[in-house]
Structures are given as C-alpha cells and as structure tokens.
Design a protein around this motif. Structure first.
Motif, short mmCIF file in Angstrom:
data_model
loop_
_atom_site.label_atom_id
_atom_site.label_comp_id
_atom_site.label_asym_id
_atom_site.label_seq_id
_atom_site.Cartn_x
_atom_site.Cartn_y
_atom_site.Cartn_z
N GLU A 102 27.40 14.70 69.74
CA GLU A 102 28.43 14.76 70.76
C GLU A 102 28.12 14.05 72.14
O GLU A 102 29.16 13.33 72.75
CB GLU A 102 28.04 16.41 71.57
CG GLU A 102 28.79 16.65 72.69
CD GLU A 102 28.24 17.98 73.35
OE1 GLU A 102 28.26 18.03 74.20
OE2 GLU A 102 28.11 18.81 72.48
N LYS A 103 26.75 13.65 72.12
CA LYS A 103 26.44 12.50 73.28
C LYS A 103 26.91 10.98 72.65
O LYS A 103 27.33 10.34 73.26
CB LYS A 103 25.04 12.29 73.73
CG LYS A 103 24.55 11.62 74.64
CD LYS A 103 25.41 12.71 75.91
CE LYS A 103 25.08 11.91 77.22
NZ LYS A 103 25.61 12.66 78.36
N GLY A 104 26.96 10.90 71.35
CA GLY A 104 27.54 9.72 70.99
C GLY A 104 29.08 9.31 71.11
O GLY A 104 29.32 8.21 71.24
N ALA A 105 29.71 10.28 71.31
CA ALA A 105 31.29 10.16 71.86
C ALA A 105 31.38 9.81 73.64
O ALA A 105 32.25 9.47 73.91
CB ALA A 105 31.75 11.40 71.62
N ASP A 106 30.07 9.59 73.87
CA ASP A 106 30.06 9.31 75.42
C ASP A 106 30.67 7.94 75.63
O ASP A 106 30.39 6.97 74.71
CB ASP A 106 28.80 9.37 76.05
CG ASP A 106 28.78 9.48 77.66
OD1 ASP A 106 29.79 9.02 78.00
OD2 ASP A 106 27.74 9.93 78.05
N LYS A 107 31.38 7.55 76.47
CA LYS A 107 31.92 6.39 76.67
C LYS A 107 30.99 5.26 77.35
O LYS A 107 31.40 4.03 77.33
CB LYS A 107 33.38 6.20 77.73
CG LYS A 107 34.19 7.21 77.09
CD LYS A 107 35.18 6.45 76.31
CE LYS A 107 36.37 7.35 76.02
NZ LYS A 107 36.74 7.48 74.68
#
Length: 112
Positions: A102-107
């Motif tokens: 989920e955090k990997g999708a952070d911009k």
C-alpha cells in the motif's frame, strides 16, 4: 535486538519505552525510534531467534505515518530486519506485505 531497545524502569515488557516512543506526538521522536532499530541492525551478521514481531508491529504502524521521513525510516528498518532473518522472516512478511504494498503506491520518492 529486543534487549538493546529502551525499556521503562522496572517493566517486565521488553522494549516498552521504545514502543511508546513510536507513538509519540512528535514526528522527530517517531523517526528516532525507527532509526534506532536500523542502527542496531546495521553491521549485524545474524540475529538470535526471538519474537521479532514485537519490533515489527510498531514499525508497521509507522509505515502509515503522515511524515514521509518517519515512514521511510520504518521501511528501511524493516528491510534490514528482513535481510538478517532471511527465510525466518517469511511468517512476519505475510503480516507486513499488505502495508508495504500500500505504501509502495505512494507518489513520494522518499517512500516509493
């Protein structure tokens, strides 16, 4: 690892003072808590068998921190822990993978 983390005086719980630091209102204290774990793990060749979930649970909370520097430090510490534990990390990985993905999708480049 647990023995080296701060503990409240007279407490029977391992690393409870460190865990309280991860819950601090100040982002700098939360980042310092994650950085402490990373600094303890750096330079280690292996870890003794223990319940590393006690360290990973507070770090997992920090992944979702509003401050990206805190989240990045927690992710770095988790990576170091995973590297040292190797295949023993697999049970813990099942619990942390969803939060990390989920955090990997952070911009933000610091985290992603």
């Amino acid at each position: 690892l647990l023995a080296k983390l701060p503990r409240s005086k007279g407490s029977k719980e391992p690393a409870d003072a460190w865990e309280k630091q991860t819950l601090s209102d100040k982002w700098s204290e939360r980042k310092a808590a994650a950085d402490l774990v990373a600094s303890l793990l750096e330079g280690q060749s292996s870890l003794k068998p223990a319940d590393h979930g006690l360290v990973l649970r507070p770090l997992k909370r920090l992944y979702q921190d509003a401050n990206v520097n805190v989240a990045a430090s927690a992710i770095k510490a988790t990576g170091l822990l995973a590297g040292l534990l190797g295949s023993d990390f697999s049970a813990l990985a099942r619990r942390t993978a969803p939060a990390l993905l989920e955090k990997g999708a952070d911009k933000k480049a610091v985290v992603a």
